[in-house]
Design a protein around this motif. Structure first.
Motif, PDB file in Angstrom:
ATOM      1  N   THR A 183     -12.813  -3.198   2.638  1.00  9.93           N
ATOM      2  CA  THR A 183     -13.633  -3.405   3.834  1.00  9.93           C
ATOM      3  C   THR A 183     -13.317  -2.325   4.864  1.00  9.93           C
ATOM      4  O   THR A 183     -12.150  -1.999   5.097  1.00  9.93           O
ATOM      5  CB  THR A 183     -13.341  -4.783   4.467  1.00  9.93           C
ATOM      6  OG1 THR A 183     -13.642  -5.801   3.502  1.00  9.93           O
ATOM      7  CG2 THR A 183     -14.182  -4.998   5.711  1.00  9.93           C
ATOM      8  N   VAL A 184     -14.364  -1.760   5.443  1.00 10.68           N
ATOM      9  CA  VAL A 184     -14.198  -0.775   6.517  1.00 10.68           C
ATOM     10  C   VAL A 184     -14.515  -1.451   7.848  1.00 10.68           C
ATOM     11  O   VAL A 184     -15.560  -2.090   7.990  1.00 10.68           O
ATOM     12  CB  VAL A 184     -15.125   0.444   6.312  1.00 10.68           C
ATOM     13  CG1 VAL A 184     -15.098   1.346   7.541  1.00 10.68           C
ATOM     14  CG2 VAL A 184     -14.687   1.236   5.081  1.00 10.68           C
ATOM     15  N   LEU A 185     -13.610  -1.295   8.804  1.00 14.13           N
ATOM     16  CA  LEU A 185     -13.797  -1.924  10.110  1.00 14.13           C
ATOM     17  C   LEU A 185     -13.720  -0.867  11.214  1.00 14.13           C
ATOM     18  O   LEU A 185     -12.714  -0.177  11.347  1.00 14.13           O
ATOM     19  CB  LEU A 185     -12.712  -2.976  10.352  1.00 14.13           C
ATOM     20  CG  LEU A 185     -12.822  -3.769  11.668  1.00 14.13           C
ATOM     21  CD1 LEU A 185     -14.069  -4.652  11.641  1.00 14.13           C
ATOM     22  CD2 LEU A 185     -11.565  -4.605  11.883  1.00 14.13           C
ATOM     23  N   ARG A 196      -5.594  -6.819  12.258  1.00 13.94           N
ATOM     24  CA  ARG A 196      -7.018  -6.796  11.915  1.00 13.94           C
ATOM     25  C   ARG A 196      -7.322  -5.756  10.851  1.00 13.94           C
ATOM     26  O   ARG A 196      -8.342  -5.835  10.167  1.00 13.94           O
ATOM     27  CB  ARG A 196      -7.864  -6.550  13.174  1.00 13.94           C
ATOM     28  CG  ARG A 196      -7.819  -7.723  14.148  1.00 13.94           C
ATOM     29  CD  ARG A 196      -8.849  -7.593  15.252  1.00 13.94           C
ATOM     30  NE  ARG A 196      -8.516  -6.519  16.181  1.00 13.94           N
ATOM     31  CZ  ARG A 196      -9.297  -5.488  16.453  1.00 13.94           C
ATOM     32  NH1 ARG A 196     -10.467  -5.357  15.844  1.00 13.94           N
ATOM     33  NH2 ARG A 196      -8.924  -4.572  17.327  1.00 13.94           N
ATOM     34  N   ILE A 197      -6.466  -4.752  10.727  1.00 15.01           N
ATOM     35  CA  ILE A 197      -6.605  -3.753   9.671  1.00 15.01           C
ATOM     36  C   ILE A 197      -5.260  -3.579   8.964  1.00 15.01           C
ATOM     37  O   ILE A 197      -4.198  -3.733   9.575  1.00 15.01           O
ATOM     38  CB  ILE A 197      -7.092  -2.385  10.216  1.00 15.01           C
ATOM     39  CG1 ILE A 197      -6.130  -1.824  11.274  1.00 15.01           C
ATOM     40  CG2 ILE A 197      -8.502  -2.495  10.773  1.00 15.01           C
ATOM     41  CD1 ILE A 197      -6.486  -0.431  11.763  1.00 15.01           C
ATOM     42  N   LYS A 221      -8.313  -4.544   0.721  1.00 15.98           N
ATOM     43  CA  LYS A 221      -7.728  -4.358   2.053  1.00 15.98           C
ATOM     44  C   LYS A 221      -8.812  -4.030   3.080  1.00 15.98           C
ATOM     45  O   LYS A 221      -9.952  -3.708   2.740  1.00 15.98           O
ATOM     46  CB  LYS A 221      -6.701  -3.225   2.030  1.00 15.98           C
ATOM     47  CG  LYS A 221      -5.607  -3.396   0.975  1.00 15.98           C
ATOM     48  CD  LYS A 221      -4.762  -4.628   1.211  1.00 15.98           C
ATOM     49  CE  LYS A 221      -3.621  -4.709   0.211  1.00 15.98           C
ATOM     50  NZ  LYS A 221      -2.778  -5.913   0.409  1.00 15.98           N
ATOM     51  N   THR A 222      -8.430  -4.095   4.351  1.00 18.61           N
ATOM     52  CA  THR A 222      -9.326  -3.724   5.445  1.00 18.61           C
ATOM     53  C   THR A 222      -8.824  -2.417   6.057  1.00 18.61           C
ATOM     54  O   THR A 222      -7.670  -2.327   6.492  1.00 18.61           O
ATOM     55  CB  THR A 222      -9.369  -4.821   6.530  1.00 18.61           C
ATOM     56  OG1 THR A 222      -9.848  -6.018   5.946  1.00 18.61           O
ATOM     57  CG2 THR A 222     -10.293  -4.402   7.671  1.00 18.61           C
ATOM     58  N   LEU A 223      -9.694  -1.409   6.078  1.00 23.81           N
ATOM     59  CA  LEU A 223      -9.323  -0.073   6.554  1.00 23.81           C
ATOM     60  C   LEU A 223     -10.046   0.240   7.856  1.00 23.81           C
ATOM     61  O   LEU A 223     -11.265   0.077   7.955  1.00 23.81           O
ATOM     62  CB  LEU A 223      -9.677   0.975   5.499  1.00 23.81           C
ATOM     63  CG  LEU A 223      -9.108   0.730   4.088  1.00 23.81           C
ATOM     64  CD1 LEU A 223      -9.495   1.876   3.159  1.00 23.81           C
ATOM     65  CD2 LEU A 223      -7.592   0.567   4.127  1.00 23.81           C
ATOM     66  N   GLY A 224      -9.306   0.704   8.831  1.00 22.19           N
ATOM     67  CA  GLY A 224      -9.876   1.005  10.137  1.00 22.19           C
ATOM     68  C   GLY A 224     -10.405   2.434  10.233  1.00 22.19           C
ATOM     69  O   GLY A 224      -9.790   3.376   9.734  1.00 22.19           O
ATOM     70  N   VAL A 225     -11.555   2.581  10.883  1.00 23.43           N
ATOM     71  CA  VAL A 225     -12.130   3.899  11.183  1.00 23.43           C
ATOM     72  C   VAL A 225     -12.607   3.860  12.630  1.00 23.43           C
ATOM     73  O   VAL A 225     -12.731   2.789  13.226  1.00 23.43           O
ATOM     74  CB  VAL A 225     -13.316   4.233  10.245  1.00 23.43           C
ATOM     75  CG1 VAL A 225     -12.843   4.304   8.794  1.00 23.43           C
ATOM     76  CG2 VAL A 225     -14.437   3.206  10.387  1.00 23.43           C
ATOM     77  N   ILE A 249       0.853  -1.196   0.000  1.00 28.79           N
ATOM     78  CA  ILE A 249       0.000   0.000   0.000  1.00 28.79           C
ATOM     79  C   ILE A 249       0.886   1.243   0.000  1.00 28.79           C
ATOM     80  O   ILE A 249       1.415   1.655   1.032  1.00 28.79           O
ATOM     81  CB  ILE A 249      -0.945   0.028   1.221  1.00 28.79           C
ATOM     82  CG1 ILE A 249      -1.821  -1.230   1.260  1.00 28.79           C
ATOM     83  CG2 ILE A 249      -1.833   1.278   1.178  1.00 28.79           C
ATOM     84  CD1 ILE A 249      -2.730  -1.301   2.479  1.00 28.79           C
ATOM     85  N   LYS A 250       1.069   1.816  -1.166  1.00 31.52           N
ATOM     86  CA  LYS A 250       1.897   3.017  -1.306  1.00 31.52           C
ATOM     87  C   LYS A 250       1.057   4.289  -1.363  1.00 31.52           C
ATOM     88  O   LYS A 250       1.557   5.390  -1.141  1.00 31.52           O
ATOM     89  CB  LYS A 250       2.742   2.917  -2.580  1.00 31.52           C
ATOM     90  CG  LYS A 250       3.662   1.708  -2.637  1.00 31.52           C
ATOM     91  CD  LYS A 250       4.773   1.810  -1.608  1.00 31.52           C
ATOM     92  CE  LYS A 250       5.763   0.659  -1.776  1.00 31.52           C
ATOM     93  NZ  LYS A 250       6.847   0.722  -0.763  1.00 31.52           N
TER      94      LYS A 250
END
Length: 346
Positions: A174-176, A192-193, A144-148, A135-136
């Protein structure tokens, strides 16, 4: 008969005397009530975050009390939860991101920002060290899984917008929701993210430990304009418009208290400011906290006013993907007011 008349006369005179006593005392009672501290509950979308530093600092400096206010500070990990508390009438104000006022208006709820604390989000998209090679940029978040902090939160809005700018729709990642502070750090370390949006001092903690790297930096005006195309007013004090109409004195007092704090932030060193904060805010590494604070100070406004291009930038971001806002007319003039901060004497 004479005794009855005498009793009536005495009762009449007593009633008249009581009336005039109450009449004379009423102004004094009203004055005392006016001088009594106003009880105001304010919910903060994560009170330990540096983006919301002015809130607790205002209390520490005694500026609420100086205005005759009795302020109760409460905290929720995500701004969307704080917003719900406001709408339910559990609190009178929220310190969260300004963008909530726009989203709420599109849903028929009138909420207005009365003090802008942050002219930029102060948010940083961090990429896990283990995912940094793949991820650049936000163009690489497919699959990918992105944390919010929470679904419907400002971090969620900004994450989706930044990805879409790079041609990645929200259906392709995916948003987690992982919260903030230690829970965000744990999500990165546990894998997890792959990446996520957070603020200081979490950013500096992850950089120091080597667990994550910066992908998008919106802690200052330059970085925010590069990412979003303009200033993005973020942390602000907002209230329901109906409450504001009936409590202008309390609003004016809150504005004065917060503007005094903003002026303090721009006239004191990071070390002096940190000395005012409690141990549980600073953590075990005071030097790291001070460093994070220095990096964060440029985000705060000097006078609490809304940046001229701010509302349009926020509306542009939200209109790009948020179904509640997209295609709807939003009257930006009803989402904020500079009236109360403009009344604060320098």
């Amino acid at each position: 008969m004479r005794n009855a008349s005498l009793s009536f006369s005495r009762a009449f005179h007593a009633a008249v005397a009581a009336f005039f006593t109450l009449f004379l005392l009423a102004p004094a009672a009203a004055s005392a009530q006016d001088d009594a501290p106003g009880k105001v509950a304010i919910m903060v979308g994560g009170i330990t975050k540096l983006i919301y530093l002015p809130v607790y600092l205002t209390e520490q400096l005694g500026y609420f009390k100086a205005e005759g206010l009795d302020v109760e500070l409460l905290s929720q990990t995500a701004g969307v939860d704080a917003e719900n508390e406001l709408l339910a009438g559990a609190v009178q104000g929220v310190v969260g991101f300004y963008d909530h006022t726009i989203v709420l208006q599109s849903k028929g709820k009138e909420v207005k920002s009365i003090v802008v604390l942050g002219q930029v989000p102060g948010e940083v998209e961090m990429v896990s060290a283990r995912a940094a090679d793949s991820i650049k940029s936000m163009a690489d978040v497919r699959g990918k899984t992105l944390g919010v902090t929470g679904l419907g939160s400002s971090t969620n809005f900004l994450t989706q917008y930044l990805a879409r700018l790079e041609g990645v729709p929200n259906s392709q990642y995916t948003v987690l929701p992982v919260g903030a502070d230690n829970s965000f750090i744990a999500a990165i370390r546990q894998g997890r993210i792959d990446a996520g949006m957070t603020t200081e001092p979490t950013v500096s903690q992850l950089l120091k430990s080597g667990d994550a790297r910066i992908l998008v930096d919106m802690r200052n005006v330059e970085g925010t304009r590069a990412a979003l195309g303009g200033t993005y007013p973020a942390s602000s004090l907002y209230v329901q418009s109906a409450w504001l109409d009936t409590h202008p004195r309390e609003a004016a007092k809150l504005a004065r208290a917060f503007v005094r704090t903003l002026q303090y932030l721009h006239t004191h060193s990071a070390e002096e400011i940190a000395a005012r904060m409690p141990k549980n805010f600073i953590g075990n590494d005071k030097a790291l906290y001070v460093s994070a604070l220095k990096a964060s100070l440029p985000m705060f406004t000097v006078d609490g006013r809304m940046p001229a291009d701010g509302p349009r930038t926020v509306l542009k971001v939200l209109s790009g993907f948020n179904p509640s806002v997209k295609g709807r007319h939003v009257d930006l003039s009803r989402t904020f007011t500079n009236q109360f901060v403009d009344e604060v004497k320098p």
